[in-house]
Design an enzyme around this catalytic site. Structure first.
Site, mmCIF file in Angstrom:
data_model
loop_
_atom_site.group_PDB
_atom_site.id
_atom_site.type_symbol
_atom_site.label_atom_id
_atom_site.label_comp_id
_atom_site.label_asym_id
_atom_site.label_seq_id
_atom_site.Cartn_x
_atom_site.Cartn_y
_atom_site.Cartn_z
ATOM 1 N N LYS A 1 -12.957 13.919 -5.108
ATOM 2 C CA LYS A 1 -14.043 14.224 -4.024
ATOM 3 C C LYS A 1 -14.239 15.618 -3.911
ATOM 4 C CE LYS A 1 -13.773 10.583 -0.979
ATOM 5 N NZ LYS A 1 -13.521 9.944 0.539
ATOM 6 N N HIS B 1 0.924 -1.153 0.088
ATOM 7 C CA HIS B 1 0.027 0.056 -0.027
ATOM 8 C C HIS B 1 0.785 1.090 -0.051
ATOM 9 C CE1 HIS B 1 -3.365 2.523 0.669
ATOM 10 N NE2 HIS B 1 -2.765 3.162 1.590
ATOM 11 N N ASP C 1 -7.899 -0.762 -7.719
ATOM 12 C CA ASP C 1 -7.340 -0.372 -6.636
ATOM 13 C C ASP C 1 -6.652 -1.445 -6.056
ATOM 14 O OD1 ASP C 1 -6.860 1.410 -4.572
ATOM 15 O OD2 ASP C 1 -8.920 1.289 -3.732
ATOM 16 N N ASP D 1 -9.050 7.409 -5.937
ATOM 17 C CA ASP D 1 -8.345 8.504 -5.484
ATOM 18 C C ASP D 1 -7.207 8.778 -6.094
ATOM 19 O OD1 ASP D 1 -6.539 6.757 -4.163
ATOM 20 O OD2 ASP D 1 -7.977 6.475 -2.418
HETATM 21 C C1 R5P Z 1 -6.828 3.242 0.906
HETATM 22 O O1 R5P Z 1 -6.084 4.033 0.331
HETATM 23 C C2 R5P Z 1 -6.674 1.878 -0.226
HETATM 24 O O2 R5P Z 1 -6.005 2.074 -1.484
HETATM 25 C C3 R5P Z 1 -8.039 1.434 -0.846
HETATM 26 O O3 R5P Z 1 -8.836 2.232 -1.424
HETATM 27 C C4 R5P Z 1 -8.900 0.982 0.658
HETATM 28 O O4 R5P Z 1 -8.204 0.130 1.435
HETATM 29 C C5 R5P Z 1 -10.083 0.560 0.275
HETATM 30 O O5 R5P Z 1 -10.981 0.245 1.608
HETATM 31 P P1 R5P Z 1 -12.442 0.046 1.706
HETATM 32 O O6 R5P Z 1 -12.768 -1.404 0.558
HETATM 33 O O7 R5P Z 1 -12.633 -0.577 2.939
HETATM 34 O O8 R5P Z 1 -13.340 0.923 0.933
#
Ligand code: R5P
Length: 281
Positions: free
Chosen positions: A181, A119, A207, A158
């Site tokens: 956002k 990450h 992601d 994001d």
């Molecule tokens: C956060 O910055 C990660 O890249 C993911 O966007 C995040 O962990 C996703 O989490 P969730 O599925 O709980 O929204």
């Protein structure tokens, strides 16, 4: 070289061993009556490749025990998915930097570490040994290409995932953007692509991690509101905690895919070839 794995990474480890043409060591896993983990590995080698994702605390302990059991000077450790990686800084006083704590513990006793789309790459220095962070972005791009979608728009949810999304899009020559956002009021937020228009487009939100699915589900609903025709999602690490998969389906996601860093029913692309190539380089 021999390959050995924790319980949760058996399939990926077998794929890596198969790709390398080296033996996979059998391990017996059990627990003591008080719940402590126990393991016993079969015949080991002087050159060990350990494969162990860390989806939870049990897997973390198994991995520590496996490193200790290998007991040789050349232990290379592949951590396909590492939990705790998102607590990569001290957000509030008194908190740990969990990613650093886990990295330090796993780096002790091994000679080299390989991660997959960690990450936050800044934590890699905490392993205290050489580290390579492998990316499955091209593999996800190839998977999306193979689906024959109509001119898909690849979106990161994001800005933090924008670079990853660019890697996915580059593999298929697709358009790419990230969601931005905008706070409309105290309660409402709008998420929309920063530069491109999602109207009448097939969108694939990509992601590194899908955990609760909340991020992607919200994005999907907003993209449909903006006229997207179909929304897909693809990630590296499919954690899918607490009903995430159902949440994503309810948000209109046409297909959810993930890699085998965590072995899931929707694992559609493998990290095995990248790992095998990296350890033979
Ligand atoms: C956060 O910055 C990660 O890249 C993911 O966007 C995040 O962990 C996703 O989490 P969730 O599925 O709980 O929204």
């Amino acid at each position: 070289m021999k390959v050995i794995s924790t319980e949760s990474s058996q399939v990926l480890a077998a794929r890596v061993a198969g790709s390398l043409g080296v033996p996979l060591v059998e391990v017996k896993y059990s627990r003591f009556p008080d719940g402590e983990h126990y393991l016993k590995a079969g015949a080991l080698d002087d050159d060990m490749l350990i494969i162990g994702s860390v989806p939870d605390n049990d897997a973390f302990v198994q991995l520590l025990l496996l490193i200790d059991a290998c007991d040789t000077s050349r232990i290379r450790l592949v951590i396909p998915y590492m939990a705790y990686a998102r607590q990569d800084k001290r957000f509030n006083p008194g908190e740990p930097v969990s990613a650093r704590a886990v990295s330090r513990a796993l780096g002790a006793g091994v000679s080299e570490v390989f991660t997959v789309n960690i990450h936050e790459p800044a934590v890699l220095g905490s392993f205290g040994v050489p580290v390579q962070n492998l990316s499955l972005a091209p593999d996800i791009g190839a998977y999306i290409s193979g689906k024959g979608l109509d001119n898909p728009l690849i979106l990161a949810p994001d800005e933090g995932a924008a670079c990853f999304a660019e890697g996915v899009a580059a593999a298929g020559g697709f358009d790419c953007d990230h969601l931005e956002k905008t706070r409309l009021s105290g309660e409402s937020v709008r998420m929309a692509p920063k530069r491109l228009d999602a109207a009448s487009r097939t969108v694939v939100i990509v992601d590194d991690i899908i955990s609760t699915g909340g991020t992607i589900a919200t994005a999907s609903q907003m993209l449909y509101d903006q006229g997207a025709t179909e929304v897909y999602t693809a990630c590296v690490h499919g954690v899918f905690t607490g009903g995430a998969y159902a949440r994503l389906i309810a948000a209109g996601i046409r297909e959810i895919s993930s890699s085998d860093t965590l072995e899931r029913g929707c694992s559609r692309y493998t990290a095995a070839e990248r790992i095998a190539a990296a350890v033979t380089r």
